[in-house]
Design an enzyme around this catalytic site. Structure first.
Site, PDB file in Angstrom:
ATOM      1  CB  SER A 684       9.341   3.408 -17.946  1.00 37.85           C
ATOM      2  OG  SER A 684       9.431   4.481 -17.536  1.00 37.85           O
ATOM      3  CE  LYS A 727      12.788   6.242 -19.450  1.00 40.96           C
ATOM      4  NZ  LYS A 727      11.708   5.069 -19.474  1.00 40.96           N
TER       5      LYS A 727
END
Length: 778
Positions: A684, A727
């Site tokens: 990611s 996140k």
């Protein structure tokens, strides 16, 4: 009791009123010597009075032997007048007397009914002693009893001479009745019979029965006559006892009879009942000292203890279930809604629902407690087993009975512990299953967690099909990626994200503070922790997705306050942001904040850790070299490959825009991600690494109020990533207000709390070149 050797009649004048002494362990007959132990002070006083006068008392048997102080209603009316011959006193207060039975007496009425009792009596006269029938009966009885003495060995040899010397049928029947091992009620009937011949006939029946038993014992001795060691002798005794019981119609031991009753009352399925009876039949033929006996007995206990047909009734009250879930857990609305949907379908449809729920989330977010809440809402039993580190298939399916110390697997053990066949069964840490040469426990769980198969689940130890389809299985996992695919396919995954600061604050106020105050004995008026102090603890003393460390920190404050209160300092105490350091020490975690200004080669990425979402700074630096790439920061293989893909993409697509045309020919790129001691992996951070490298190569600064996440390909596509909510929350906490996300993660924005979402600007991309262009300052 034994008879006096004198044959002369007992010439004692028995008074019309006698003191009543109740006995509960036998029947006193005339001419017999009787030892009695008395501890009751009232009875001892009666005996003393009798010794001062006639020395005669009345002895009567209790109807109920368990009554400590019997009254008139609990005594037989017929007893025996007894002459007290000797008495001895002991230091503890009790006395021991020896008396001699004189004559049968019957109570006419009680002159005193309270302890000690007295009664007016009449002497019972005996009849029918001089007929020819009586003489013949005496001879027959004497002969039969002498044969019992020869065969049995349970009677003293002295009885031979005493019996031969008695010619009176009444005296003979009394002597034999007092020595025969028959019940008290039968002995009482003999005492009440005044006809001597009828009394002796009744005794003759008892003797004949005992003689038959003695003959059986003699036959067994003849059949089993061999040299035997100790074990053979024990076997012979058991065989002898079994044969005796068989003749008496009682061929099952007490233990086996209890097992037989349990089998009959257990309402077992037909196959199970048949197996249980077969095992009980085998058990009856074994020695109780053999190892096989213990194995079979344990197996029967397991079969009979399992709740084959025992179920709890589901409480399908949706409103109540919602109240339970809301009371015990803050937020987690998606999970609560799914649980309530499950209960609603079950209420409407009935029967068994096939869903297996899997709660996936970081430690401390309430996965296990959610399972308990589901059980409470349904009114079911709750069982939890941990699968962490389980490597042996037998842990799930059990061991076969051929192994020493074999036991059922954890599933059957849990069902037995629950006591019902439809508990809520939580399989904790399913992502941490292992495997070795002993087998793969994952394969065993495939049947357990498959609603199409688990109605016939067979544990290796039980070796009988058990229906698990009524069980509500809930599994938990910290990460989804390590769950074996075959298991994951059978479960409905429900992700539980980490809590944001505001959620942790509410959890602390509603649940953790009251719980810790109670556990540490702190009165509610002695301590107050402000909201600002709690936020300080959450952000600077703990860093986690859940609330376990937060609870520990609160507990640490409670213990310090408890020490002060115990030392006599009454308080009250107030914990605020300014004095939190005196309770917990210096801050353990500095605030994560965004860069203060744009910089060359530093891109802000977003990642998911075991503590929840975090922001990371991807740093790129150029140095003289030959176009190589150096990677540091404890990176995993996937992350290294993402960095190489980013490097290749920038080299390929920005050759014209480079600060110098031969930049990648004369320079190496060093890519570093702090903190170096923390392992990092995953794809990611691909966008962030590509932006950092392009910033150095193009000599353009990266926006400092921007964070990004997304996987990249060599062709420049941006692929979706997971844990978007965690996140974004971490980036918002750090002060960032612009987020770059993959286009395919647009759907995840709905799960972001509204108050956070309105503060942010989102840029969705599906091409890496667009992300780089947006991130760099012109």
């Amino acid at each position: 009791m034994e008879e006096l050797k004198e044959e002369k009649e007992l010439l004692w004048e028995i008074p019309e009123e006698l003191a009543v002494i109740p006995i509960n362990d036998g029947v006193v007959f005339p001419y017999m010597l009787v030892p009695l132990v008395l501890s009751d002070k009232n009875l001892i006083k009666l005996v003393d009075e009798a010794l001062d006068s006639t020395k005669i008392v009345g002895v009567f048997t209790q109807k109920d032997q368990d009554v400590a102080y019997p009254g008139p209603d609990n005594l037989y009316n017929t007893g025996c007048a007894m002459l007290i011959q000797k008495m001895a006193r002991f230091p503890d207060g009790h006395v021991r007397i020896i008396g001699q039975g004189l004559s049968r007496v019957k109570i006419k009425e009680f002159s005193k009914t309270t302890n000690p009792m007295k009664a007016k009596i009449r002497i019972l006269k005996e009849v029918g002693a001089d007929s020819e029938k009586a003489k013949a009966l005496v001879n027959n009885v004497q002969t039969a009893f002498l044969r019992i003495i020869e065969k049995s060995g349970n009677y003293p040899e002295e009885l031979r001479n005493v019996i031969r010397g008695i010619k009176d049928p009444g005296r003979l029947s009394d002597l034999l009745a007092s020595n025969l091992t028959v019940g008290i009620d039968k002995k009482q009937k003999i005492l009440e019979t005044t006809n001597k011949v009828k009394r002796l006939e009744a005794v003759y029946v008892f003797i004949d029965n005992e003689l038959e038993i003695a003959k059986i014992g003699e036959k067994i001795k003849e059949d089993m006559h061999k040299e035997m060691d100790r074990e053979q002798r024990e076997y012979f005794l058991r065989k002898q006892l079994r044969a005796i019981k068989k003749e008496l119609g009682d061929d099952i031991s007490v233990e086996q009879e209890e097992l037989h009753e349990r089998i009959e009352k257990a309402s077992l399925p037909e196959t199970v009942a048949k197996t249980a009876k077969k095992e009980l039949s085998r058990l009856s033929m074994m020695s109780s000292n053999s190892s096989e006996y213990v194995v079979t007995r344990t197996y029967l206990d397991w079969i009979l203890d399992l709740p084959w047909n025992k179920s709890t009734i589901d409480l399908l009250d949706i409103d109540k279930a919602q109240r339970v879930l809301n009371k015990e857990h803050y937020n987690l609305q998606n999970v609560k809604d799914r649980i309530l949907e499950f209960l609603s379908v079950r209420k409407l449809k009935g029967g068994v629902i096939g869903s297996i729920l899997c709660f996936v989330g970081p430690p401390g977010v309430g996965k296990t407690s959610l399972g308990r809440s589901v059980a409470r809402a349904l009114g079911r039993k709750f069982i939890r087993i941990s699968l962490g580190g389980v490597r042996d298939e037998a842990e799930i399916r059990g061991h076969r009975r051929t192994y020493i110390g074999a036991l059922p697997g954890r599933i059957i053990q849990g069902i037995k512990s629950a006591g019902s066949n439809n508990p809520v069964f939580m399989l904790d840490e399913i992502d941490k299953l292992g495997q070795d040469y002993k087998g793969d426990p994952t394969s065993a769980l495939l049947e357990v967690l498959d609603p199409e198969q688990n109605n016939m689940f067979e544990d290796h130890y039980i070796n009988l099909p058990f229906d698990l389809s009524k069980v509500l299985f809930i599994t938990t996992s910290n990460v989804q990626e390590t769950i074996p695919f075959a298991l994951l396919d059978r479960m409905e995954v429900m992700e539980i994200s980490g809590y944001i600061t505001t959620e942790k604050l509410q959890i602390a106020k509603r649940f953790l503070l009251p719980k810790q105050m109670e556990e540490n004995g702190i009165p509610s008026n002695k301590l107050h922790i402000s909201d600002e102090a709690l936020v300080e603890i959450i952000e600077h003393y703990t860093r986690e997705a859940g609330v376990r460390n937060l609870e520990r920190a609160i507990g640490g404050i409670m213990r310090k306050v408890a020490r002060k209160l115990a030392g006599g300092k009454n308080g009250p105490y107030r914990v605020i942001q300014k004095n939190i350091k005196s309770y917990l020490g210096p801050k353990e975690y500095p605030s994560q904040v965004m860069l203060s200004k744009p910089e060359y080669g530093v891109a802000t990425g977003m990642a998911k850790s075991m503590a929840g979402g975090v922001i990371i700074f991807v740093e790129a630096l150029s140095m003289k070299g030959g176009g190589g790439l150096k990677l540091t920061g404890y990176l995993g293989e996937v992350m290294k490959e993402s960095a190489e893909a980013a490097m290749s993409f920038v080299k390929s697509n920005f050759s014209k825009e480079l600060s110098t045309k031969d930049f990648f020919v004369k320079n190496d790129i060093h890519l570093h991600i702090p903190a170096g001691a923390v392992p990092k992996d995953g794809p990611s951070a691909g966008i962030a690494m590509a932006v950092a490298i392009s910033s150095i190569a193009l000599a353009r600064k990266v926006k400092n109020n921007l964070a990004m996440t997304g996987e990249i390909t060599l062709t420049g596509k941006v692929l979706p990533v997971g844990a978007v909510k965690d996140k974004i929350i971490a980036a918002h906490r750090a002060g960032i207000r612009t987020i770059i996300l993959p286009e395919m993660n647009k759907k995840d924005i709905e799960y972001i709390p509204k108050r956070i979402r309105k503060d942010l600007e989102f840029k969705f991309v599906n091409r890496l070149i667009n992300a780089i262009s947006f991130s760099l300052i012109e």
